[in-house]
Design a protein around this motif. Structure first.
Motif, short mmCIF file in Angstrom:
data_model
loop_
_atom_site.label_atom_id
_atom_site.label_comp_id
_atom_site.label_asym_id
_atom_site.label_seq_id
_atom_site.Cartn_x
_atom_site.Cartn_y
_atom_site.Cartn_z
N GLY A 129 46.26 29.27 36.47
CA GLY A 129 45.82 30.56 36.63
C GLY A 129 43.82 30.83 36.79
N VAL A 130 43.93 29.55 37.14
CA VAL A 130 42.71 29.57 37.15
C VAL A 130 42.01 30.51 38.27
CG1 VAL A 130 40.35 27.62 38.36
CG2 VAL A 130 42.08 27.33 35.71
N ASN A 131 43.09 30.05 39.40
CA ASN A 131 42.88 30.88 40.59
C ASN A 131 42.80 32.74 40.47
OD1 ASN A 131 42.03 29.22 43.45
ND2 ASN A 131 43.63 28.32 42.14
N ALA A 132 44.10 32.72 39.52
CA ALA A 132 44.04 34.21 39.35
C ALA A 132 43.01 35.32 38.11
CB ALA A 132 45.46 34.97 38.29
N ALA A 133 42.24 33.81 37.84
CA ALA A 133 41.14 34.11 36.76
C ALA A 133 39.79 34.26 37.92
CB ALA A 133 40.89 33.54 36.19
N ARG A 134 39.95 33.49 38.68
CA ARG A 134 38.36 33.91 39.40
C ARG A 134 38.28 35.25 39.94
NH1 ARG A 134 39.53 29.56 42.20
NH2 ARG A 134 38.57 28.44 40.82
N LEU A 135 39.87 35.35 40.88
CA LEU A 135 39.56 36.60 41.57
C LEU A 135 39.46 37.49 40.52
CD1 LEU A 135 43.00 35.82 44.35
CD2 LEU A 135 39.87 35.29 44.15
N ALA A 136 40.08 37.73 39.46
CA ALA A 136 39.67 38.82 38.52
C ALA A 136 38.66 38.91 38.11
CB ALA A 136 40.91 38.45 37.24
N ALA A 137 37.91 37.80 38.08
CA ALA A 137 35.81 37.90 38.05
C ALA A 137 35.46 38.15 38.44
CB ALA A 137 35.63 36.38 37.40
N LEU A 138 35.58 38.16 40.06
CA LEU A 138 35.53 38.76 41.72
C LEU A 138 35.61 40.20 41.14
CD1 LEU A 138 34.06 38.61 44.33
CD2 LEU A 138 36.97 38.49 45.18
N ARG A 139 36.99 40.49 40.87
CA ARG A 139 36.90 42.23 40.84
C ARG A 139 35.82 42.54 39.85
NH1 ARG A 139 41.97 44.26 42.45
NH2 ARG A 139 43.41 42.87 42.90
N ALA A 140 35.52 42.23 38.81
CA ALA A 140 34.86 42.77 37.81
C ALA A 140 33.67 42.88 37.69
CB ALA A 140 35.51 42.05 36.36
N ALA A 141 33.24 41.66 38.93
CA ALA A 141 32.00 42.20 39.48
C ALA A 141 30.86 43.14 40.56
CB ALA A 141 31.47 40.68 39.71
N LEU A 142 32.22 42.80 40.96
CA LEU A 142 32.15 44.13 42.16
C LEU A 142 32.31 45.46 41.81
CD1 LEU A 142 34.30 42.22 45.49
CD2 LEU A 142 31.56 42.71 44.69
N GLU A 143 32.78 45.36 40.87
CA GLU A 143 33.43 47.14 40.52
C GLU A 143 31.66 47.66 39.86
OE1 GLU A 143 35.87 47.00 37.46
OE2 GLU A 143 37.62 47.06 38.95
#
Length: 143
Positions: A129-143
């Motif tokens: 799940g590392v790649n999905a978690a990375r993209l979730a963190a990216l989404r959060a950083a952009l909000e």
């Protein structure tokens, strides 16, 4: 018996060294996330264009994505440039240094800008799940 155990240890250590030091070929990993098929293994994650739309221009969005990804631990740029709106990053795991490749493409849309991301592991079948978690963190950083 000792020789066999020693040989297995040497082979395992050699494999770990290879994982950490294997060259990352931009010609293989810097691919367009809009047209690249999903890998044949479940160790990847995507953000499709249009899932996130911002009112800013693509260059500004690309710079924010670049800053967010480079602020994550053990992430470096492999190829491309945010000013061109097409960049691939290498993200390495903490202990063994397994590489994941994160390719981002920013695009202009009527209401501003959007982007596509493909984050995938180089080795193995599972990324835990590392790649999905990375993209979730990216989404959060952009909000």
């Amino acid at each position: 018996m000792r020789f066999t155990v020693a040989l297995l240890i040497v082979l395992a250590l050699g494999g770990l060294v290879w994982v950490r030091l294997a060259p990352s070929d931009p010609a293989r990993w810097h691919v367009n996330p809009l047209t690249t098929r999903d890998p044949g293994t479940p160790n990847f994650a995507r953000i499709a264009p249009g899932q996130i739309v911002t009112p800013e221009d693509p260059a500004t969005l690309a710079a924010r994505i670049d800053a967010a990804l480079l602020a994550m631990p053990r992430v470096t740029r492999l190829a491309g440039d945010p000013r061109g709106g097409f960049v691939t990053y290498v993200a390495r795991s903490a202990v063994l240094g397994f590489p994941d490749y994160v390719t981002v493409r920013t695009l202009a849309v009527d209401r501003g800008a959007t982007f596509a991301v493909l984050s995938r592991a180089r080795f193995g079948r599972s990324d835990f799940g590392v790649n999905a978690a990375r993209l979730a963190a990216l989404r959060a950083a952009l909000e």
